[in-house]
Design a protein around this motif. Structure first.
Motif, PDB file in Angstrom:
ATOM      1  N   PHE A   1       1.047  -1.135  -0.425  1.00  0.00           N
ATOM      2  CA  PHE A   1      -0.140  -0.234  -0.073  1.00  0.00           C
ATOM      3  C   PHE A   1       0.927   1.348  -0.090  1.00  0.00           C
ATOM      4  O   PHE A   1       1.419   1.456   0.287  1.00  0.00           O
ATOM      5  CB  PHE A   1      -1.088  -0.297   1.046  1.00  0.00           C
ATOM      6  CG  PHE A   1      -2.060   1.439   1.368  1.00  0.00           C
ATOM      7  CD1 PHE A   1      -3.096   0.824   0.528  1.00  0.00           C
ATOM      8  CD2 PHE A   1      -1.686   2.421   2.048  1.00  0.00           C
ATOM      9  CE1 PHE A   1      -4.048   2.267   1.209  1.00  0.00           C
ATOM     10  CE2 PHE A   1      -2.555   3.385   2.317  1.00  0.00           C
ATOM     11  CZ  PHE A   1      -3.752   3.309   1.866  1.00  0.00           C
ATOM     12  N   GLY A   2       0.693   1.635  -1.045  1.00  0.00           N
ATOM     13  CA  GLY A   2       1.331   3.430  -1.272  1.00  0.00           C
ATOM     14  C   GLY A   2       2.639   3.361  -1.651  1.00  0.00           C
ATOM     15  O   GLY A   2       3.253   4.382  -1.885  1.00  0.00           O
ATOM     16  N   ARG A   3       3.522   2.184  -2.259  1.00  0.00           N
ATOM     17  CA  ARG A   3       4.588   2.018  -3.299  1.00  0.00           C
ATOM     18  C   ARG A   3       4.170   2.884  -4.596  1.00  0.00           C
ATOM     19  O   ARG A   3       5.619   3.427  -4.604  1.00  0.00           O
ATOM     20  CB  ARG A   3       4.670   0.873  -2.907  1.00  0.00           C
ATOM     21  CG  ARG A   3       5.931   0.447  -3.660  1.00  0.00           C
ATOM     22  CD  ARG A   3       6.616  -0.707  -3.994  1.00  0.00           C
ATOM     23  NE  ARG A   3       7.169  -1.113  -2.998  1.00  0.00           N
ATOM     24  CZ  ARG A   3       7.481  -2.196  -2.345  1.00  0.00           C
ATOM     25  NH1 ARG A   3       7.777  -3.314  -3.379  1.00  0.00           N
ATOM     26  NH2 ARG A   3       8.611  -2.360  -1.128  1.00  0.00           N
ATOM     27  N   LEU A   4       3.374   3.104  -4.611  1.00  0.00           N
ATOM     28  CA  LEU A   4       2.824   3.405  -6.078  1.00  0.00           C
ATOM     29  C   LEU A   4       2.706   4.772  -6.613  1.00  0.00           C
ATOM     30  O   LEU A   4       2.948   6.017  -7.060  1.00  0.00           O
ATOM     31  CB  LEU A   4       1.730   2.718  -7.123  1.00  0.00           C
ATOM     32  CG  LEU A   4       2.054   1.532  -7.162  1.00  0.00           C
ATOM     33  CD1 LEU A   4       0.878   0.518  -7.748  1.00  0.00           C
ATOM     34  CD2 LEU A   4       3.553   1.253  -8.488  1.00  0.00           C
ATOM     35  N   ARG A   5       2.707   5.498  -4.772  1.00  0.00           N
ATOM     36  CA  ARG A   5       2.117   7.428  -4.931  1.00  0.00           C
ATOM     37  C   ARG A   5       3.862   7.676  -5.264  1.00  0.00           C
ATOM     38  O   ARG A   5       4.661   7.060  -4.556  1.00  0.00           O
ATOM     39  CB  ARG A   5       1.885   7.002  -3.347  1.00  0.00           C
ATOM     40  CG  ARG A   5       1.582   8.643  -2.727  1.00  0.00           C
ATOM     41  CD  ARG A   5       0.580   8.743  -2.064  1.00  0.00           C
ATOM     42  NE  ARG A   5       0.500  10.430  -1.909  1.00  0.00           N
ATOM     43  CZ  ARG A   5       1.577  11.072  -1.529  1.00  0.00           C
ATOM     44  NH1 ARG A   5       2.476  11.148  -1.880  1.00  0.00           N
ATOM     45  NH2 ARG A   5       0.633  12.571  -1.927  1.00  0.00           N
TER      46      ARG A   5
ATOM     47  N   ALA B   1      -3.894  11.767  -3.982  1.00  0.00           N
ATOM     48  CA  ALA B   1      -4.492  10.138  -3.729  1.00  0.00           C
ATOM     49  C   ALA B   1      -5.443  10.398  -3.917  1.00  0.00           C
ATOM     50  O   ALA B   1      -6.608  11.417  -4.278  1.00  0.00           O
ATOM     51  CB  ALA B   1      -4.492   9.619  -1.495  1.00  0.00           C
ATOM     52  N   LEU B   2      -6.470   9.078  -4.892  1.00  0.00           N
ATOM     53  CA  LEU B   2      -7.716   9.006  -5.659  1.00  0.00           C
ATOM     54  C   LEU B   2      -8.579   7.437  -4.321  1.00  0.00           C
ATOM     55  O   LEU B   2      -7.354   6.686  -3.620  1.00  0.00           O
ATOM     56  CB  LEU B   2      -7.539   8.055  -6.284  1.00  0.00           C
ATOM     57  CG  LEU B   2      -6.285   8.767  -7.613  1.00  0.00           C
ATOM     58  CD1 LEU B   2      -5.812   7.944  -8.725  1.00  0.00           C
ATOM     59  CD2 LEU B   2      -7.073   9.900  -8.161  1.00  0.00           C
TER      60      LEU B   2
ATOM     61  N   PRO C   1     -10.652   4.431  -3.853  1.00  0.00           N
ATOM     62  CA  PRO C   1     -11.523   3.592  -4.573  1.00  0.00           C
ATOM     63  C   PRO C   1     -12.140   4.278  -5.898  1.00  0.00           C
ATOM     64  O   PRO C   1     -11.672   2.945  -7.121  1.00  0.00           O
ATOM     65  CB  PRO C   1     -11.827   2.605  -3.477  1.00  0.00           C
ATOM     66  CG  PRO C   1     -11.441   3.285  -2.203  1.00  0.00           C
ATOM     67  CD  PRO C   1     -11.014   4.182  -2.797  1.00  0.00           C
ATOM     68  N   ALA C   2     -13.122   4.507  -5.519  1.00  0.00           N
ATOM     69  CA  ALA C   2     -14.025   4.860  -6.926  1.00  0.00           C
ATOM     70  C   ALA C   2     -12.817   5.526  -7.923  1.00  0.00           C
ATOM     71  O   ALA C   2     -13.091   5.229  -9.667  1.00  0.00           O
ATOM     72  CB  ALA C   2     -14.896   5.502  -7.316  1.00  0.00           C
ATOM     73  N   GLU C   3     -12.270   6.685  -8.002  1.00  0.00           N
ATOM     74  CA  GLU C   3     -11.366   7.811  -8.723  1.00  0.00           C
ATOM     75  C   GLU C   3     -10.687   6.309  -9.724  1.00  0.00           C
ATOM     76  O   GLU C   3     -10.216   5.893 -10.697  1.00  0.00           O
ATOM     77  CB  GLU C   3     -10.069   7.853  -8.083  1.00  0.00           C
ATOM     78  CG  GLU C   3     -11.493   9.350  -7.675  1.00  0.00           C
ATOM     79  CD  GLU C   3     -11.491  10.131  -6.790  1.00  0.00           C
ATOM     80  OE1 GLU C   3     -11.241  11.579  -6.834  1.00  0.00           O
ATOM     81  OE2 GLU C   3     -10.391   9.971  -5.601  1.00  0.00           O
ATOM     82  N   MET C   4      -9.404   5.387  -8.266  1.00  0.00           N
ATOM     83  CA  MET C   4      -8.778   4.583  -9.407  1.00  0.00           C
ATOM     84  C   MET C   4      -9.573   2.869 -10.403  1.00  0.00           C
ATOM     85  O   MET C   4      -9.398   2.861 -10.845  1.00  0.00           O
ATOM     86  CB  MET C   4      -8.785   3.387  -7.980  1.00  0.00           C
ATOM     87  CG  MET C   4      -7.189   4.399  -7.168  1.00  0.00           C
ATOM     88  SD  MET C   4      -7.038   2.715  -6.012  1.00  0.00           S
ATOM     89  CE  MET C   4      -7.113   4.461  -3.978  1.00  0.00           C
ATOM     90  N   ASP C   5     -11.153   3.043  -9.990  1.00  0.00           N
ATOM     91  CA  ASP C   5     -12.176   1.868 -10.422  1.00  0.00           C
ATOM     92  C   ASP C   5     -11.861   2.710 -12.197  1.00  0.00           C
ATOM     93  O   ASP C   5     -11.268   2.749 -12.855  1.00  0.00           O
ATOM     94  CB  ASP C   5     -13.611   1.820 -10.240  1.00  0.00           C
ATOM     95  CG  ASP C   5     -12.633   0.828  -8.532  1.00  0.00           C
ATOM     96  OD1 ASP C   5     -12.069   0.063  -8.650  1.00  0.00           O
ATOM     97  OD2 ASP C   5     -14.129   0.768  -8.131  1.00  0.00           O
ATOM     98  N   VAL C   6     -12.281   3.897 -11.654  1.00  0.00           N
ATOM     99  CA  VAL C   6     -12.437   4.748 -13.353  1.00  0.00           C
ATOM    100  C   VAL C   6     -11.014   4.958 -13.518  1.00  0.00           C
ATOM    101  O   VAL C   6     -10.955   4.730 -15.048  1.00  0.00           O
ATOM    102  CB  VAL C   6     -12.777   6.301 -12.825  1.00  0.00           C
ATOM    103  CG1 VAL C   6     -13.194   6.917 -13.789  1.00  0.00           C
ATOM    104  CG2 VAL C   6     -14.143   6.473 -11.904  1.00  0.00           C
ATOM    105  N   ALA C   7      -9.612   4.911 -13.406  1.00  0.00           N
ATOM    106  CA  ALA C   7      -9.163   4.511 -14.494  1.00  0.00           C
ATOM    107  C   ALA C   7      -7.913   3.795 -14.781  1.00  0.00           C
ATOM    108  O   ALA C   7      -7.778   3.945 -15.783  1.00  0.00           O
ATOM    109  CB  ALA C   7      -8.030   5.670 -12.787  1.00  0.00           C
ATOM    110  N   ILE C   8      -8.889   2.574 -13.330  1.00  0.00           N
ATOM    111  CA  ILE C   8      -8.573   1.096 -14.616  1.00  0.00           C
ATOM    112  C   ILE C   8      -9.128   1.181 -16.087  1.00  0.00           C
ATOM    113  O   ILE C   8      -8.588   1.119 -16.832  1.00  0.00           O
ATOM    114  CB  ILE C   8      -8.568   0.496 -13.820  1.00  0.00           C
ATOM    115  CG1 ILE C   8      -7.497   0.253 -12.135  1.00  0.00           C
ATOM    116  CG2 ILE C   8      -8.688  -0.868 -14.474  1.00  0.00           C
ATOM    117  CD1 ILE C   8      -8.063  -0.338 -10.231  1.00  0.00           C
TER     118      ILE C   8
END
Length: 85
Positions: free
Chosen positions: A56-60, A66-67, A69-76
């Protein structure tokens, strides 16, 4: 791309994994690796899969907001659509 580099085995049986390989495998100090020997005599090196809470946080990136979970889903989903075309 296939990377090929060499490393030297120490008297204690240790090697340093070359930087190019560490970067390609996203390896960091303390990471665990699996070694497998094939029937042909080749050695396969694979990073051990980790649980999400361990990375967790390694890719930041610094300065990156910070995004949720919903924003991450949209980006994915957006990236998957780009990759499919």
């Amino acid at each position: 791309m296939i990377a090929m580099t060499t490393a030297t085995l120490t008297s204690k049986g240790q090697i340093t994994i070359p930087k190019e390989i560490r970067e390609q495998l996203l390896l960091h100090a303390g990471d665990k690796l699996d070694f497998s020997l094939t029937e042909a005599g080749d050695v396969l090196l694979r990073p051990v899969t980790r649980r999400v809470d361990e990375v967790f946080g390694r890719l930041r990136k610094p300065g990156q907001p910070a995004l949720t979970p919903a924003e991450m889903d949209v980006a994915i989903h957006q990236q998957m659509k780009k990759s499919a075309t």
